[in-house]
Design an enzyme around this catalytic site. Structure first.
Site, PDB file in Angstrom:
ATOM      1  N   HIS A  72      13.628   6.496  -1.459  1.00  0.00           N
ATOM      2  CA  HIS A  72      13.022   7.330  -0.419  1.00  0.00           C
ATOM      3  C   HIS A  72      13.252   6.672   0.929  1.00  0.00           C
ATOM      4  O   HIS A  72      12.784   5.555   1.171  1.00  0.00           O
ATOM      5  CB  HIS A  72      11.517   7.518  -0.680  1.00  0.00           C
ATOM      6  CG  HIS A  72      11.238   8.551  -1.716  1.00  0.00           C
ATOM      7  ND1 HIS A  72      10.032   9.224  -1.784  1.00  0.00           N
ATOM      8  CD2 HIS A  72      11.987   9.041  -2.734  1.00  0.00           C
ATOM      9  CE1 HIS A  72      10.063  10.078  -2.786  1.00  0.00           C
ATOM     10  NE2 HIS A  72      11.246   9.983  -3.379  1.00  0.00           N
ATOM     11  N   TYR A 200       1.524  12.349   2.880  1.00  0.00           N
ATOM     12  CA  TYR A 200       0.147  11.856   3.035  1.00  0.00           C
ATOM     13  C   TYR A 200      -0.543  12.806   3.994  1.00  0.00           C
ATOM     14  O   TYR A 200      -0.045  13.026   5.103  1.00  0.00           O
ATOM     15  CB  TYR A 200       0.144  10.444   3.618  1.00  0.00           C
ATOM     16  CG  TYR A 200       0.644   9.347   2.706  1.00  0.00           C
ATOM     17  CD1 TYR A 200       1.997   9.012   2.667  1.00  0.00           C
ATOM     18  CD2 TYR A 200      -0.245   8.621   1.917  1.00  0.00           C
ATOM     19  CE1 TYR A 200       2.456   7.998   1.843  1.00  0.00           C
ATOM     20  CE2 TYR A 200       0.201   7.603   1.089  1.00  0.00           C
ATOM     21  CZ  TYR A 200       1.551   7.291   1.061  1.00  0.00           C
ATOM     22  OH  TYR A 200       1.999   6.278   0.236  1.00  0.00           O
ATOM     23  N   PRO A 292      -5.235   2.291  -2.793  1.00  0.00           N
ATOM     24  CA  PRO A 292      -3.865   2.722  -3.125  1.00  0.00           C
ATOM     25  C   PRO A 292      -3.101   3.385  -1.981  1.00  0.00           C
ATOM     26  O   PRO A 292      -1.914   3.636  -2.109  1.00  0.00           O
ATOM     27  CB  PRO A 292      -4.110   3.725  -4.256  1.00  0.00           C
ATOM     28  CG  PRO A 292      -5.503   4.220  -4.045  1.00  0.00           C
ATOM     29  CD  PRO A 292      -6.253   3.056  -3.478  1.00  0.00           C
ATOM     30  N   LYS A 296       0.413  -0.772  -2.165  1.00  0.00           N
ATOM     31  CA  LYS A 296       0.701  -2.205  -2.107  1.00  0.00           C
ATOM     32  C   LYS A 296       0.247  -2.973  -3.344  1.00  0.00           C
ATOM     33  O   LYS A 296       0.526  -4.170  -3.460  1.00  0.00           O
ATOM     34  CB  LYS A 296       0.045  -2.820  -0.870  1.00  0.00           C
ATOM     35  CG  LYS A 296       0.671  -2.349   0.433  1.00  0.00           C
ATOM     36  CD  LYS A 296       2.106  -2.763   0.532  1.00  0.00           C
ATOM     37  CE  LYS A 296       2.797  -2.203   1.748  1.00  0.00           C
ATOM     38  NZ  LYS A 296       4.215  -1.947   1.492  1.00  0.00           N
ATOM     39  N   TYR A 384       5.171  -0.524   5.401  1.00  0.00           N
ATOM     40  CA  TYR A 384       5.269   0.331   4.212  1.00  0.00           C
ATOM     41  C   TYR A 384       6.417  -0.131   3.310  1.00  0.00           C
ATOM     42  O   TYR A 384       6.258  -0.239   2.093  1.00  0.00           O
ATOM     43  CB  TYR A 384       5.461   1.795   4.598  1.00  0.00           C
ATOM     44  CG  TYR A 384       5.196   2.757   3.451  1.00  0.00           C
ATOM     45  CD1 TYR A 384       3.962   3.379   3.312  1.00  0.00           C
ATOM     46  CD2 TYR A 384       6.178   3.019   2.502  1.00  0.00           C
ATOM     47  CE1 TYR A 384       3.708   4.248   2.252  1.00  0.00           C
ATOM     48  CE2 TYR A 384       5.935   3.881   1.433  1.00  0.00           C
ATOM     49  CZ  TYR A 384       4.701   4.489   1.315  1.00  0.00           C
ATOM     50  OH  TYR A 384       4.465   5.347   0.267  1.00  0.00           O
TER      51      TYR A 384
HETATM   52  C1  PHB Z   1       1.695   7.386  -6.704  1.00  0.00           C
HETATM   53  O1  PHB Z   1       2.821   7.899  -6.814  1.00  0.00           O
HETATM   54  O2  PHB Z   1       0.903   7.348  -7.657  1.00  0.00           O
HETATM   55  C2  PHB Z   1       1.296   6.816  -5.375  1.00  0.00           C
HETATM   56  C3  PHB Z   1       2.213   6.773  -4.364  1.00  0.00           C
HETATM   57  C4  PHB Z   1       1.847   6.264  -3.122  1.00  0.00           C
HETATM   58  C5  PHB Z   1       0.565   5.791  -2.925  1.00  0.00           C
HETATM   59  C6  PHB Z   1      -0.334   5.793  -3.972  1.00  0.00           C
HETATM   60  C7  PHB Z   1       0.029   6.316  -5.207  1.00  0.00           C
HETATM   61  O3  PHB Z   1       0.228   5.312  -1.725  1.00  0.00           O
END
Ligand code: PHB
Ligand code: APR
Length: 389
Positions: A72, A200, A292, A296, A384
Site C-alpha cells: 500500500h 480511516y 490499534p 503499531k 505510519y
Molecule cells: C486491520 O487490518 O485489522 C487493521 C489495519 C490498520 C489498523 C488497525 C487494524 O490501524
C-alpha cells in the site's frame, strides 16, 4: 532440559526471535500456554512496516508474505464527507505491506517446524527462576508432569497477560498506562474491500476503519462504547452503522455480507520500564501495548525482536554484552515514539464523550493541518510506514 534462550510465548514475537536465532545457530525453546491452532485463531491487524519485512526475509520466511501481501503506497483519511490521501511513497519513498498477523504467525510456525524447532504447547504454571543471577531456569507443568529448563537467557514474549513482566519485582519496574473510553467493534467478511487502500474515518458518530486481508476478505471496525457487547450488534446493524460513518460516495460501493468473525477490542496505551531485568528480556505485548489506530502492535514487537536478536548474536558470536546492556534503552526509545504516534492518531480520529467544543475545534484544526500541510503529511507518513530501527 537445557537451551541457550528460553522463550516464553509462541506468538509472533517469540516465533520470530526463535527463527532468527536458529538461522545464526543459537538454540532456543518456546513455551506456549495454548495450542498452535488457538494461537492461529486470533484475528489481529495486518499492516507491516519495512523493518518487519526485512526481519521476515532474514528469518527466511518472507516468501509467501511477498507473494500474497499487498503493498500500500498510501492511505485515506475521511472526516464527514471530506476525504484526502496520505501518499507514503511520495513522502517517504516507502510503502507498507498489508498481510494478516495470522499469516505472519502461520509462516513462522511452519518455518520452526521445518527446522525441527522445539515448541512446548499447552504449558501451565510457567515460572521464571534466578533471572537476576547467571544461571536462570524456567519451570512449568505439562500433561501433569513438572518440567524444568536451564538456560542462559529468558525472552519474555508472552503478551500483556503473560508471566514474564510480573516476574520483575514491582519496585524494579515502572508502568505507564492510558485506557481509552471506547473500543473497536471489528468484523471479518468474505466480501471485496470497499477501497484498495485503507480508509480511516472520523465521523460525528465516531471512528470507523475500512481495511482488508485480500481481494475477497475485508476487515472493518467501528468505534463502540468500552462496555459494549458483540451480541448487541447484528451484522445488519454493523453494516448500517459503518455506512453512516464513511463518506456517502464510499458507502454506496460497500459490499456487505455475513461476518465470519466479530469481536470487540479495548483501546489502551501501556509501557513498562525497564524491558530487561538481569537475564530476562521482555519483548512485544509483554512490555507495551498500543491502541490499534496506528497499526503499531506487531511492528513494535518486531523492533524489540530486532534489538534483542542483535544483542544475543553480539553476545554469542563476539562475547560482547553491549547490545544486551543497551537493549531496554534502545527498544524503549523507539517504542515511546510509536506510542506517541498511536496516541496522536487515536486522538485525531475518535470522538470522546467528554470532548468539549474547544477540543472538537482542536481536532478539526489538526485534521485541516494534516489535509493541507505537506510537512504534517510527511510526519504522519514517516511514523505510519515505520521509524528507522
Ligand atoms: C486491520 O487490518 O485489522 C487493521 C489495519 C490498520 C489498523 C488497525 C487494524 O490501524
Ligand atoms: N506461559 C506460556 N505462554 C504464554 C503465557 C504463559 N504464562 N502467557 C501468554 N502466553 C502466550 C500466549 O498464549 C500467546 O500465544 O504468549 C503468546 C503472546 O503472544 P501475543 O500476545 O501475540 O504477543 P506478541 O508475540 O508480543 O505479539 C504482539 O500481538 O496482540 C498483538 O497487537 C499485538 O500485534 C501485536 C502482537
Amino acid at each position: 532440559m537445557r537451551t541457550q534462550v528460553c522463550i516464553i510465548g509462541g506468538g509472533p514475537s517469540g516465533l520470530l526471535l526463535s527463527q532468527l536465532l536458529h538461522r545464526r545457530g543459537i538454540e532456543s525453546v518456546i513455551l506456549e500456554r495454548q495450542t498452535r491452532d488457538y494461537v492461529l485463531g486470533r484475528i489481529r491487524a495486518g499492516v507491516l512496516e519495512q523493518g518487519l519485512l526485512r526481519l521476515m526475509d532474514e528469518a527466511g520466511v518472507g516468501g509467501r508474505m511477498r507473494r500474497e501481501g499487498f503493498e500500500h503506497a498510501g492511505t485515506l483519511i475521511a472526516y464527514g464527507e471530506e476525504m484526502f490521501r496520505i501518499d507514503f511513497v511520495e513522502h517517504t519513498g516507502t510503502p507498507v505491506m498489508v498481510y494478516g498477523q495470522t499469516e505472519v504467525t502461520r509462516d513462522l510456525y511452519e518455518a520452526r517446524e521445518a527446522a525441527g524447532g522445539i515448541i512446548e504447547f499447552e504449558v501451565e504454571g510457567v515460572a521464571i527462576h534466578d533471572a537476576d543471577r547467571d544461571a536462570p531456569y524456567v519451570t512449568w507443568r505439562q500433561g501433569g508432569a513438572e518440567k524444568r529448563i536451564d538456560c542462559d537467557f529468558v525472552a519474555g514474549c508472552d503478551g500483556f497477560h503473560g508471566v514474564s513482566r510480573r516476574s520483575i519485582p514491582e519496585d524494579a519496574r515502572r508502568e505507564y498506562e492510558k485506557v481509552y473510553p471506547f473500543g473497536w467493534l471489528g468484523i471479518l467478511s468474505e466480501t471485496p474491500p470497499v477501497n484498495h487502500e485503507l480508509i480511516y474515518a472520523n465521523s460525528p458518530r465516531g471512528f470507523a476503519l475500512c481495511s482488508m486481508r485480500n481481494e475477497n476478505l475485508s476487515r472493518y471496525y467501528v468505534q463502540c462504547s468500552a462496555h459494549d457487547k458483540v451480541e448487541n450488534w447484528s451484522d445488519d446493524e454493523f453494516w448500517a452503522e459503518l455506512k453512516r460513518r464513511i463518506p456517502g460516495h464510499v458507502a454506496e460501493g460497500l459490499v456487505t455480507g455475513p461476518s465470519i468473525e466479530k469481536s470487540i477490542a479495548p483501546l489502551r496505551s501501556f509501557v513498562t520500564e525497564p524491558m530487561r531485568w538481569g537475564r530476562l528480556f521482555l519483548c512485544g505485548d509483554a512490555a507495551h501495548i498500543v491502541p490499534p489506530t496506528g497499526a503499531k502492535g506487531l511492528n513494535t514487537a518486531a523492533s524489540d525482536v530486532h534489538y534483542l536478536f542483535s544483542g544475543l548474536t553480539q553476545f554469542y558470536e563476539l562475547n560482547d554484552a553491549e547490545g544486551l546492556d543497551l537493549y531496554s534503552e534502545r527498544a524503549l526509545a523507539r517504542i515511546w515514539k510509536a506510542e506517541r504516534f498511536s496516541w496522536w492518531f487515536s486522538q485525531l480520529m475518535h470522538r470522546f464523550e467528554d470532548q468539549t467544543e474547544f477540543d472538537r475545534k482542536m481536532q478539526i484544526a489538526e485534521m485541516e493541518l494534516l489535509r493541507s500541510s505537506e510537512a504534517a503529511q510527511k510526519a504522519m507518513a514517516e511514523n505510519y510506514v515505520g521509524l528507522p530501527y
